[in-house]
Enzyme design. Structure first.
Site, PDB file in Angstrom:
ATOM      1  N   LYS A 134       0.798  -1.229   0.000  1.00 22.92           N
ATOM      2  CA  LYS A 134       0.000   0.000   0.000  1.00 22.92           C
ATOM      3  C   LYS A 134       0.831   1.281   0.000  1.00 22.92           C
ATOM      4  CE  LYS A 134      -4.249  -1.986   1.802  1.00 22.92           C
ATOM      5  NZ  LYS A 134      -3.784  -3.395   1.799  1.00 22.92           N
ATOM      6  N   LYS A 144      -2.722  -0.463  10.362  1.00 27.83           N
ATOM      7  CA  LYS A 144      -2.724  -1.656   9.525  1.00 27.83           C
ATOM      8  C   LYS A 144      -1.375  -1.821   8.843  1.00 27.83           C
ATOM      9  CE  LYS A 144      -5.029   0.811   5.695  1.00 27.83           C
ATOM     10  NZ  LYS A 144      -6.235   0.815   4.833  1.00 27.83           N
ATOM     11  N   GLN A 187      -3.570   5.838   9.758  1.00 25.10           N
ATOM     12  CA  GLN A 187      -4.404   6.806   9.049  1.00 25.10           C
ATOM     13  C   GLN A 187      -5.528   7.302   9.949  1.00 25.10           C
ATOM     14  OE1 GLN A 187      -5.700   4.366   5.705  1.00 25.10           O
ATOM     15  NE2 GLN A 187      -4.300   5.462   4.345  1.00 25.10           N
ATOM     16  N   VAL A 213     -11.733   8.109   8.558  1.00 26.06           N
ATOM     17  CA  VAL A 213     -12.622   9.045   7.861  1.00 26.06           C
ATOM     18  C   VAL A 213     -14.054   8.802   8.333  1.00 26.06           C
ATOM     19  CG1 VAL A 213     -13.444   9.825   5.615  1.00 26.06           C
ATOM     20  CG2 VAL A 213     -11.067   9.075   5.882  1.00 26.06           C
ATOM     21  N   ARG A 267     -12.831 -10.695   5.640  1.00 22.77           N
ATOM     22  CA  ARG A 267     -14.132 -10.330   6.185  1.00 22.77           C
ATOM     23  C   ARG A 267     -15.151 -10.171   5.065  1.00 22.77           C
ATOM     24  NH1 ARG A 267     -12.788  -5.872  10.919  1.00 22.77           N
ATOM     25  NH2 ARG A 267     -10.883  -6.837  11.691  1.00 22.77           N
ATOM     26  N   ARG A 306     -10.447  -1.867  -9.551  1.00 24.03           N
ATOM     27  CA  ARG A 306     -11.474  -1.303  -8.673  1.00 24.03           C
ATOM     28  C   ARG A 306     -10.837  -0.181  -7.873  1.00 24.03           C
ATOM     29  NH1 ARG A 306     -13.399  -5.014  -4.204  1.00 24.03           N
ATOM     30  NH2 ARG A 306     -12.565  -3.458  -2.751  1.00 24.03           N
ATOM     31  N   GLU A 346      -8.355   2.895  -1.323  1.00 21.44           N
ATOM     32  CA  GLU A 346      -7.568   1.784  -1.856  1.00 21.44           C
ATOM     33  C   GLU A 346      -7.713   1.726  -3.371  1.00 21.44           C
ATOM     34  OE1 GLU A 346      -6.603  -2.046   0.226  1.00 21.44           O
ATOM     35  OE2 GLU A 346      -8.620  -1.701   1.021  1.00 21.44           O
ATOM     36  N   GLU A 396      -7.502  -1.145  -6.042  1.00 19.41           N
ATOM     37  CA  GLU A 396      -7.522  -2.602  -6.067  1.00 19.41           C
ATOM     38  C   GLU A 396      -7.282  -3.123  -7.490  1.00 19.41           C
ATOM     39  OE1 GLU A 396      -7.855  -4.618  -3.541  1.00 19.41           O
ATOM     40  OE2 GLU A 396      -9.012  -3.663  -1.956  1.00 19.41           O
TER      41      GLU A 396
END
Length: 305
Positions: free
Chosen positions: A96, A139, A180, A183, A222, A260, A275, A277
């Site tokens: 990332k 993360k 981060q 949000v 998840r 995406r 993100e 993707e």
């Protein structure tokens, strides 16, 4: 039919051992490709018995166990003769820190604090880098499906201690960490996820918030709750800008087969990339409505075989 022609019309839909028969959303691709004269088969990426030369194209889909073995996954990608999206894209996108490239290019992203494991930061050093106000997220830079990701509250001593321990555990295992600000619009508005096929925007879906507290130990991904939504021109514009940065970063010669772009609403109301993707995103084909993303994806795959 010659062996060469047979091979060229075979496609591997690449998945993981947990989903050997593909994710439910991807299963219709098999029939759609058959209608186009292409034989598609689900294939587990780390199955040592697979002959990747037997396929005219391998399309990465639900390889959702890669994050724990990212180096192995990228090495595998580089061995596959014909892969969509290409190995260079997967290498860039599975870490990332690509968000830095987006930010440098002026694409709106969530401000991020990066922690390098090689700096051997103390708990106090990690503590001082965490936000003093507002919920925040901790993360690793290599993760999938919100695994090893937690949401914390700085005003709670217990929550902050859990955040520090979370970050230290990741750093001690040699993993880069990102912090981060959470949000708040994610709780009220959720995320808007834009799907592109062969470089063209096809449809958008709404995703509810996944994070409510500290990271949970889990070996799986998840489940995400999705529903169709209409993307705004501003969202599509930001998504296209992000994809252009990706193309330039890896030197793409042709459009990505699939992509995406997940967006949230920033504090100033600007669509913001959470993100990008490009590796193994769910495309939520069942939410594409009249856009017929399934047909577009099948056409794009058949064109590449």
């Amino acid at each position: 039919m010659t062996t060469e022609n047979h091979t060229s019309r075979r496609v591997a839909l690449v998945t993981c051992a947990e989903l050997p028969d593909l994710d439910t959303d991807d299963k219709p691709l098999v029939a759609a490709l058959a209608e186009r004269g292409v034989t598609a088969e689900p294939v587990v990426w780390d199955d040592a018995d697979v002959d990747w030369d037997a396929y005219g194209l391998a399309v990465v889909r639900s390889t959702w166990d890669y994050s724990a073995r990212r180096d192995e996954f990228v090495a595998w990608a580089e061995r596959v003769p014909r892969l969509a999206n290409p190995a260079a894209v997967l290498r860039w996108n599975t870490d990332k820190r690509y968000l830095r490239a987006l930010e440098d290019a002026g694409v709106p992203v969530i401000p991020t604090i990066w922690l390098d494991p090689d700096r051997h930061l103390s708990k106090r050093a990690v503590h001082t880098r965490m936000p003093a106000f507002g919920d925040f997220v901790v993360k690793p830079v290599v993760s999938a499906g919100a695994k090893d990701t937690g949401r914390y509250q700085p005003v709670s001593a217990e929550s902050r201690a859990l955040a520090i321990q979370h970050a230290m555990t990741l750093l001690d295992s040699g993993r880069w960490v990102m912090i981060q600000k959470y949000v708040q619009s994610v709780d009220t508005e959720g995320e808007t996820c834009l799907t592109f096929v062969d470089g063209e925007f096809r449809h958008a879906a709404h995703k509810k918030a996944l994070l409510s507290g500290p990271a949970e130990a889990s070996t799986s991904y998840r489940e995400e709750e999705m529903s169709p939504v209409e993307a705004t021109p501003a969202q599509i514009d930001v998504a296209r800008r992000a994809l252009q940065v990706a193309a330039e970063a890896v030197g793409l010669a042709e459009p990505l087969l699939y992509a995406r772009v997940d967006l949230v609403e920033g504090e100033d109301g600007v669509p913001t990339v959470i993100e990008l993707e490009l590796t193994e995103p769910s495309l939520w084909l069942q939410h594409s409505g009249e856009a017929r993303t399934l047909d577009a994806l099948a056409d794009a795959i058949a064109k590449r075989v």
